[in-house]
Design an enzyme around this catalytic site. Structure first.
Site, mmCIF file in Angstrom:
data_model
loop_
_atom_site.group_PDB
_atom_site.id
_atom_site.type_symbol
_atom_site.label_atom_id
_atom_site.label_comp_id
_atom_site.label_asym_id
_atom_site.label_seq_id
_atom_site.Cartn_x
_atom_site.Cartn_y
_atom_site.Cartn_z
ATOM 1 N N ALA A 1 0.865 -1.185 0.000
ATOM 2 C CA ALA A 1 0.000 0.000 0.000
ATOM 3 C C ALA A 1 0.899 1.231 0.000
ATOM 4 C CB ALA A 1 -0.864 -0.020 1.249
ATOM 5 N N GLY B 1 0.718 -5.295 0.866
ATOM 6 C CA GLY B 1 -0.380 -5.365 -0.114
ATOM 7 C C GLY B 1 0.049 -5.972 -1.436
ATOM 8 N N GLU C 1 -0.069 -9.604 -0.795
ATOM 9 C CA GLU C 1 -1.501 -9.936 -0.699
ATOM 10 C C GLU C 1 -2.138 -9.975 -2.093
ATOM 11 O OE1 GLU C 1 -1.939 -6.772 2.175
ATOM 12 O OE2 GLU C 1 -2.825 -8.147 3.618
ATOM 13 N N GLU D 1 4.422 -4.922 7.435
ATOM 14 C CA GLU D 1 3.496 -3.962 8.060
ATOM 15 C C GLU D 1 3.779 -3.706 9.533
ATOM 16 O OE1 GLU D 1 2.547 -6.209 5.819
ATOM 17 O OE2 GLU D 1 0.860 -5.484 4.617
HETATM 18 N N1 COA Z 1 4.611 3.248 -0.388
HETATM 19 C C1 COA Z 1 5.033 4.425 -0.858
HETATM 20 N N2 COA Z 1 6.238 4.619 -1.396
HETATM 21 C C2 COA Z 1 7.072 3.553 -1.444
HETATM 22 C C3 COA Z 1 6.699 2.297 -0.976
HETATM 23 C C4 COA Z 1 5.394 2.156 -0.418
HETATM 24 N N3 COA Z 1 4.939 0.982 0.008
HETATM 25 N N4 COA Z 1 7.729 1.444 -1.148
HETATM 26 C C5 COA Z 1 8.704 2.161 -1.722
HETATM 27 N N5 COA Z 1 8.317 3.424 -1.903
HETATM 28 C C6 COA Z 1 9.085 4.531 -2.502
HETATM 29 C C7 COA Z 1 10.181 5.023 -1.568
HETATM 30 O O1 COA Z 1 9.660 5.951 -0.634
HETATM 31 C C8 COA Z 1 11.131 5.664 -2.563
HETATM 32 O O2 COA Z 1 10.616 6.925 -2.930
HETATM 33 P P1 COA Z 1 11.650 8.200 -3.054
HETATM 34 O O3 COA Z 1 12.531 7.807 -4.213
HETATM 35 O O4 COA Z 1 10.721 9.324 -3.344
HETATM 36 O O5 COA Z 1 12.378 8.264 -1.768
HETATM 37 C C9 COA Z 1 11.004 4.758 -3.778
HETATM 38 O O6 COA Z 1 9.786 4.060 -3.638
HETATM 39 C C10 COA Z 1 12.127 3.730 -3.874
HETATM 40 O O7 COA Z 1 12.158 3.001 -2.655
HETATM 41 P P2 COA Z 1 13.472 2.892 -1.732
HETATM 42 O O8 COA Z 1 13.028 2.649 -0.336
HETATM 43 O O9 COA Z 1 14.372 4.052 -1.961
HETATM 44 O O10 COA Z 1 14.136 1.607 -2.401
HETATM 45 P P3 COA Z 1 15.110 0.577 -1.690
HETATM 46 O O11 COA Z 1 15.635 -0.280 -2.767
HETATM 47 O O12 COA Z 1 16.089 1.278 -0.827
HETATM 48 O O13 COA Z 1 14.173 -0.311 -0.720
HETATM 49 C C11 COA Z 1 12.182 -1.556 -0.171
HETATM 50 C C12 COA Z 1 13.171 -1.117 -1.289
HETATM 51 C C13 COA Z 1 11.054 -2.297 -0.857
HETATM 52 C C14 COA Z 1 12.907 -2.457 0.806
HETATM 53 C C15 COA Z 1 11.658 -0.288 0.554
HETATM 54 O O14 COA Z 1 11.206 0.635 -0.412
HETATM 55 C C16 COA Z 1 10.515 -0.569 1.487
HETATM 56 O O15 COA Z 1 10.729 -1.096 2.578
HETATM 57 N N6 COA Z 1 9.266 -0.195 1.089
HETATM 58 C C17 COA Z 1 8.124 -0.311 1.952
HETATM 59 C C18 COA Z 1 7.566 -1.710 1.938
HETATM 60 C C19 COA Z 1 6.405 -1.840 2.910
HETATM 61 O O16 COA Z 1 6.512 -1.566 4.070
HETATM 62 N N7 COA Z 1 5.247 -2.273 2.372
HETATM 63 C C20 COA Z 1 4.055 -2.469 3.150
HETATM 64 C C21 COA Z 1 3.227 -1.248 3.137
HETATM 65 S S1 COA Z 1 1.741 -1.472 4.094
#
Ligand code: COA
Length: 261
Positions: free
Chosen positions: A67, A112, A115, A135
């Site tokens: 999400a 999500g 999911e 989450e």
């Molecule tokens: N929602 C909104 N934005 C997200 C996102 C999410 N679920 N997952 C990644 N992004 C965005 C980041 O904020 C970043 O944006 P920016 O460039 O404006 O800073 C961009 O996508 C790239 O992500 P980044 O975190 O820089 O990449 P990474 O390779 O360092 O890490 C992940 C990748 C997937 C490990 C990390 O992005 C992450 O933990 N995302 C969240 C996953 C999560 O918690 N999902 C459940 C949500 S309920």
């Protein structure tokens, strides 16, 4: 079809490819993306009469990273409840879609995103894919069907381990525990997904569709009711022209020509 956050292509053999298209945020699902998905699933997909639908994510890094955290962070409690309700509705549309669906997991499938993959009938992952439910790191837990769909696939203990720790697992580990059905080299993912979709598309469409109903609905029933459902649905299949064609083709030692009737 003027979508901003998803794209759809119909390929030969009645196979469709639906792509979540917000690669700059790793295809995170905001309201608008869910809205486009709902519109596609309710208004477009039924007219397509596909034999298989492949769902994947744009770019090289993510299937769907969950999400949209930035958007959720701005939500009041009531908005959040509506967001969750809406996501459930969209995910149920995929799960109950008549044609089989295949998640082609090309990278991160988190929260999500995982999911979403779980609403599909079959999951194929790139060897680069990472799956999980992070989450709890955000102070919530998987609420788009995750705690329920994953439990039905993995059982209670493995689900709790993944949900309570929020840790990501590799594609190989996902294969080992049954969260995905196949792992393939990254560059071959879409071809493998197409091959699988193609194999399904060659089969009797009524038989495939009704077997999906028998498996999905039956898995929520006690065994006696599920067996009754199976008997009813397979008898319905027997009444189809496709069944006549399938058996005739076998006896005549040729490929069947199914028409879906
Ligand atoms: N929602 C909104 N934005 C997200 C996102 C999410 N679920 N997952 C990644 N992004 C965005 C980041 O904020 C970043 O944006 P920016 O460039 O404006 O800073 C961009 O996508 C790239 O992500 P980044 O975190 O820089 O990449 P990474 O390779 O360092 O890490 C992940 C990748 C997937 C490990 C990390 O992005 C992450 O933990 N995302 C969240 C996953 C999560 O918690 N999902 C459940 C949500 S309920």
């Amino acid at each position: 079809m003027g979508y901003e956050f998803i794209s759809y292509e119909r390929e030969p053999n009645s196979i469709g490819i639906l792509t979540i298209n917000r690669p700059h945020v790793l295809n995170a699902l905001n309201w608008d993306t869910l809205g486009e998905l709902r519109e596609f699933l309710e208004d477009v997909l039924p007219k397509e009469e596909l034999k298989a639908l492949i769902i994947t994510g744009a770019g090289d890094k993510a299937f769907v990273a969950g999400a949209d955290i930035a958007q959720m962070n701005e939500m009041k409690e009531r908005d959040f409840q509506d967001y969750v309700d809406y996501a459930h509705r969209v995910y149920e549309l995929i799960e109950n879609e008549r044609c089989p669906s295949i998640a082609a997991i090309n990278g991160y499938a988190l929260g999500g995103g995982c999911e979403l993959a779980l609403t599909c009938d079959i999951r194929i992952a790139s060897e680069k894919a990472r799956l999980g439910f992070p989450e709890v790191k955000l102070g919530i837990f998987p609420g788009w069907g995750g705690t329920q769909r994953i439990t039905r696939i993995l059982g209670l203990g493995k689900t709790k381990e993944l949900v309570f720790t929020g840790e990501m697992i590799t594609a190989e580990e996902a294969l080992r525990i049954g969260l995905v059905e196949r792992v393939v080299p990254h560059d071959e993912l879409m071809n493998e997904a197409r091959k699988l979709a193609g194999a399904i598309a060659k089969r009797g469409p009524i038989a495939v569709r009704l077997s999906k109903t028998a498996i999905n609905a039956g898995s929520e029933m006690d065994l006696q009711k599920a067996l009754l459902l199976e008997k009813t649905l397979v008898s319905l299949c027997f009444d189809s022209r496709d069944r006549v064609e399938g058996m005739k083709a076998f006896l005549e030692k040729r490929e069947p020509m199914f028409t879906g009737e």
